[in-house]
Write an enzyme that holds these catalytic residues in place. Structure first.
Site, PDB file in Angstrom:
ATOM      1  N   LYS A 101       0.857  -1.172   0.000  1.00  0.00           N
ATOM      2  CA  LYS A 101       0.000   0.000   0.000  1.00  0.00           C
ATOM      3  C   LYS A 101       0.897   1.227   0.000  1.00  0.00           C
ATOM      4  CE  LYS A 101      -3.479   2.613   2.473  1.00  0.00           C
ATOM      5  NZ  LYS A 101      -4.271   2.741   3.700  1.00  0.00           N
ATOM      6  N   ASP A 142       1.056   5.146   0.105  1.00  0.00           N
ATOM      7  CA  ASP A 142       0.158   6.202   0.594  1.00  0.00           C
ATOM      8  C   ASP A 142       0.617   7.583   0.126  1.00  0.00           C
ATOM      9  OD1 ASP A 142      -1.930   7.400   2.174  1.00  0.00           O
ATOM     10  OD2 ASP A 142      -1.805   5.669   3.513  1.00  0.00           O
ATOM     11  N   ARG A 176      -7.369   3.762  -4.006  1.00  0.00           N
ATOM     12  CA  ARG A 176      -8.277   4.438  -3.071  1.00  0.00           C
ATOM     13  C   ARG A 176      -8.874   5.661  -3.761  1.00  0.00           C
ATOM     14  NH1 ARG A 176      -7.305   4.501   2.385  1.00  0.00           N
ATOM     15  NH2 ARG A 176      -8.583   6.373   2.357  1.00  0.00           N
ATOM     16  N   ASP A 202     -10.127   8.694   4.333  1.00  0.00           N
ATOM     17  CA  ASP A 202     -10.246   7.488   5.163  1.00  0.00           C
ATOM     18  C   ASP A 202     -11.670   7.270   5.679  1.00  0.00           C
ATOM     19  OD1 ASP A 202      -7.554   7.384   4.797  1.00  0.00           O
ATOM     20  OD2 ASP A 202      -7.021   7.926   6.860  1.00  0.00           O
TER      21      ASP A 202
END
Lengths: 376, 376, 376, 376
Positions: free
Chosen positions: B29, B31, B87, B91
């Site tokens: 992942k 970010d 994504r 969040d």
């Protein structure tokens, strides 16, 4: 890669253009898929599509360059310098007013829309174009996407409205239906010479929207509005479209001042009388259209039997100059100076008229343009 | 630096990817923290994440590349060429509808959102994805963030709705709860094979939203709406979800025409009868789930005792082709051609159905797709 | 050029920083005027301000680097890597709620605001910060602009609210008034140790907005709203601010669940009792403040006479750990577990409380953070 | 290419500027057409127009550089460093309030507007400028486009309002009408020395909008609002404009506190009495104006017969310092300290006043500016 995930052109424009030229290609639609993030500002997008434009020109072969970036990055502001047509919206679908989440710009007038998507209705596309309808130019037309006429998702009235606007807005008129299953009603929309003459008008100016009323009855999707469009034509004529996208019949009207809106002062045209020609009145009958469909090899004979217009024999400019009745539609009334143009328009339909000065013979053919300058 | 302020990868992608490959890493992942201002246009962001994609590929070791830039810079428009999941939101947090100032895009549909933040509700994330749900692709899925199922902030009904949408939208299904304190009700949501089969459907197409109604009762936060989602499945089946995020029970309905919405013409599927299968009807009982939790070493035995579906033994594609009842849920009714699909849906809950043609045996397995092309 | 049109630093960062270092400069405010068009995307702006950050660091002299670009280009998303404070708004002016055309972002929450201007009210600035209040960091604080306390354009209640928010949001507290004409009431706002302790809290986390109600009475400018802010403090304490910017007195309330909002699950703190400390109850009297103003050379004596807090002698962290009453304000009540915190708040004023667990002695000092990660 | 599709300057700035200098050109309007996609961020646009600015300066010949990019890319934020005037809107047209689809920024206050177009009304342009009216500077003025006064599309009242705002906002005052058909009423607007003195005020600060009321009667286009503008003048005077763009007569008012709005504290000017001078009261009569038009060769004689102001003989600064009555308009009343300035204003018209302190003789000529700094 292309939208279908075949190997495509990005950074290979020159070699691809040369291959196409060697094949004798006449028309290139260059789409927006797999652009590797090369969008987001006008300059980045301009450069991507300019590369192909240069590559085509370098081949020496004339091809129509159909630029398709779904209207992202203010296409209307730069594409008419490097293309022959430029898509300005996400993909059309076969609905008149239905909004869809995938056609994601909620405010259809937003020129900064990113991710315009697909499932865009006829009304959505028209509304997107309205703020920059004046940016379409001879040789570089705004492309409102292919026609849905004849695909079956809309009513006949809706298809007439769809075709009327595409013609008056100078969009390329690409048939998007299956010719093998063409219906009589679809054929008689697609072959109306009086409407096609608007699309092919020598002055080549798009109609612009002069009125919009959103305070009308909404349909099952919560959508409903009425619009009036008006456009300059060759020889001082004017095209006027009453578009009723409300969920009710409406009386619609515009003054001659509004129809001939100007940058400065009052419209002198409002001081004249005008002959009103209905451009859909002489639509081909279903019987004739069906006969053509049933016997395509006889179509020339059938059409000649009904005095149909053949633009290969008489170009549109010549026909309009001569006042060919097949291009003018049916004269229905005289609109007196300083009055309102009023029509009752059915729910989800459009009416389309050519106005011609009542004392046309006495005037010069081209009124001076009231445009101060042409914006790119 | 990473989000936790450890030294990270920007401009060191190659060396880091090689270290990870040497460790045998399977999932990365990557970010968005401390990006040194390298965002704000799609191209800048694309290049930053492309650098890591190339670095991973150069190692020769297959890793799942989970791209996380919170949906900034129109991720949906470019990420599916260079990642395995992306994504598309700030969040998630453990609320169903509560808006929070830190999830800052007020209009959840705005694809130009900058600074999407955190504290995004299930409903907020779904609404953000709706305009580009069609952009998720096999091998590069939209990532709606980790599941909150079992964390305790929502009701059981809300977790069922949350899981249903994550499955139908093809989001990665990453459990975000603490396995050591897993409850029976959470387990029986997370292990529903009929719902997971939607997530793992061989056709791999996300459901899209076909209806949205905001004129319903609002909750304490002023939020309330109802949505219907519909998606194509392998073999001509269709998944339909009724999502009630209103503060009241609702009767919800969609016509077969709407369920099978098409780019052109009318949906031929609306002319057929359909068998309706409830995908939550056979949810595991709390008693069985609790038994598994209490005796994890026995789980295979317990499940085999109740005829549970094991996808390692029978892959989902095979199970669906065979009409395995454990994947189809419970057949509850027949939906006749040209009718409405109507359900009463409780406040803050969802219902999820698989539709299968009543005369399926007589038809080919795959209806032709009505998509003109795939957009990147 | 600087904002005052003196020759400035763009492209001369290194030489200027060295001159300042040679002068012994401790604080540099680097403003946004005459930037030669170098803004419009985060990267361009980042690079401009990074150049000065590098130049300062290269001198070897510690200077506080106060970055001021009025919040353009999503400052909150990148400035905390290269500055000690970052302005996030146009210039403040001495009004509590009055909107002004020159503070041009109508939607104060829009993080894409360009041309933020000046004449920004206290409420406007707070509303701008709310979506990214979590982005302020130890060593790189969001700068809400200088304090207007004491300038005379607002009421005493409004100045108390202004100062309370600036402290809880960790903004630099720069006095913007003329010290030579300081009033007693301004001094007693600016020197409240219980409020300054919130600003200087060792945990260094900004409060976030947990509630906003716009359905309240509007003032002469059409503005009115009520907000509740809540922030984690060192040692498990919590600060809560009731901000009433409505044109009427209001009863305001928040549940303990809301005050201790979490990413996942339910807040365990809502299961405890809390002692409520009013942080403004022990504000210095006008009589004492006036005495200090009248005899500045005596201020140490005067303050020592009233047991005033001196943070040079006892750092804030030590004072808070010890439960120094001068920092805790006045304990006024106990808030029972699972109840609502309710207060009547006057028009255009704020109340500010520190909550401390009733059974604090029995617990560890720091509750674990519920943040999954820090976003840059 | 230029807007008229002649070969133009992009990437040929140096050679073109030299040709113009050799011709003795004094004024260059540099327009935005055919910009090859070089826009979309402030930096790209800045660089395009900076190239011409450098080219002009390099010739050594002073030319007024009139930058015209229709306000795209936040012109107000960077153009005043590289131009003498900068267009901030799409093209004006001869309507007072009518919105038009081609002037596409629906929210006229949006500083991020792309594709501003043409057919922008007087009201639309004023509303666009309001958020950054303070950015106009001596030597680099905001250009609101050419005057429509005298073109015939508006009423006399509307033209008076149009001219009043253009003067108070320091726009270049370029006559856009045909001088050969100038009417008496147009001439008497365009030659009002009391209004031109506001345009030419030595302090050179634009008026700013201090009040806006949209809750008034709308006209046929759905538009209606009322605004009050106020601006600092040389010597402590103040200009105040009441602009009524509502479809009804209105009583309008502003307090002295509002008229003298300040960054900090209360306005001391509100504690004084003010003499109110009506700047349109002494407008030239139609009879005199017509006489000038009819005998242009006699105009000096005619004007001298009525004591007209000749700024070549007495510069505006000198005239204002001396209190020349021809520049002050007609004194109509005294506005007492701490009161409201109240006027009844006709539909679609404006009133324009100069306020001069009642005890001016006793004061210094320039009040200190209350601006903290000038923003570029």
């Amino acid at each position: 890669m292309t939208c279908a995930r075949d190997e495509g052109s990005l950074d290979h424009e020159t070699e691809d253009a040369q291959v196409w030229a060697s094949w004798g290609v006449d028309y290139l639609k260059y789409d927006n898929c797999f652009n590797q993030g090369r969008f987001g500002t006008p300059l980045i997008t301009f450069q991507r599509f300019e590369a192909m434009w240069k590559a085509i020109n370098a081949t020496g072969r004339p091809m129509l360059y159909s630029l398709c970036n779904w209207g992202e990055d203010s296409t209307h502001a730069w594409a008419n310098g490097i293309s022959n047509s430029w898509r300005m919206s996400g993909d059309i679908y076969d609905y008149f007013t239905r909004p869809d989440d995938l056609c994601s710009c909620e405010n259809a007038q937003d020129p900064m829309c990113i991710a315009p998507g697909k499932h865009c209705s006829v009304l959505n596309i028209i509304n997107k174009l309205a703020p920059y309808a004046d940016r379409t130019k001879p040789g570089s037309w705004a492309d409102l996407d292919m026609l849905e006429v004849g695909n079956g998702g809309m009513t006949d009235d809706e298809y007439v409205a769809h075709f009327s606007l595409w013609a008056a807005l100078n969009s390329p008129l690409l048939m998007g239906n299956d010719l093998r299953t063409l219906t009589a009603s679809a054929l008689s929309i697609l072959n109306n010479p009086a409407v096609i003459a608007i699309s092919q008008d020598p002055l080549a100016k798009s109609a612009i929207r002069i009125k919009r009323d959103v305070n009308v009855k909404k349909d099952e999707y919560g959508v409903g509005e009425a619009q009036i469009w008006s456009g300059k034509l060759f020889g001082g004529d004017q095209v006027v479209i009453f578009l009723n996208a409300a969920d009710e019949d409406l009386e619609m009207k515009a003054s001659l001042e509004e129809i001939f809106i100007r940058e400065t002062g009052k419209a002198p045209q409002a001081q004249e009388d005008w002959e009103v020609h209905d451009l859909w009145a002489n639509r081909m009958s279903d019987a004739v259209a069906q006969k053509i469909i049933d016997s395509p090899e006889q179509y020339a004979t059938i059409l000649s039997g009904i005095d149909w217009y053949n633009s290969t024999v008489i170009p549109y400019k010549e026909g309009i100059e001569k006042g060919d009745k097949r291009l003018l539609g049916k004269r229905i009334e005289t609109l007196k100076a300083r009055t309102m143009f009023v029509k009752t328009v059915k729910r989800h339909s459009a009416q389309m008229y050519r106005l011609r000065s009542s004392d046309r013979g006495a005037k010069k053919e081209n009124l001076p343009s009231d445009d101060n300058h042409d914006e790119l």
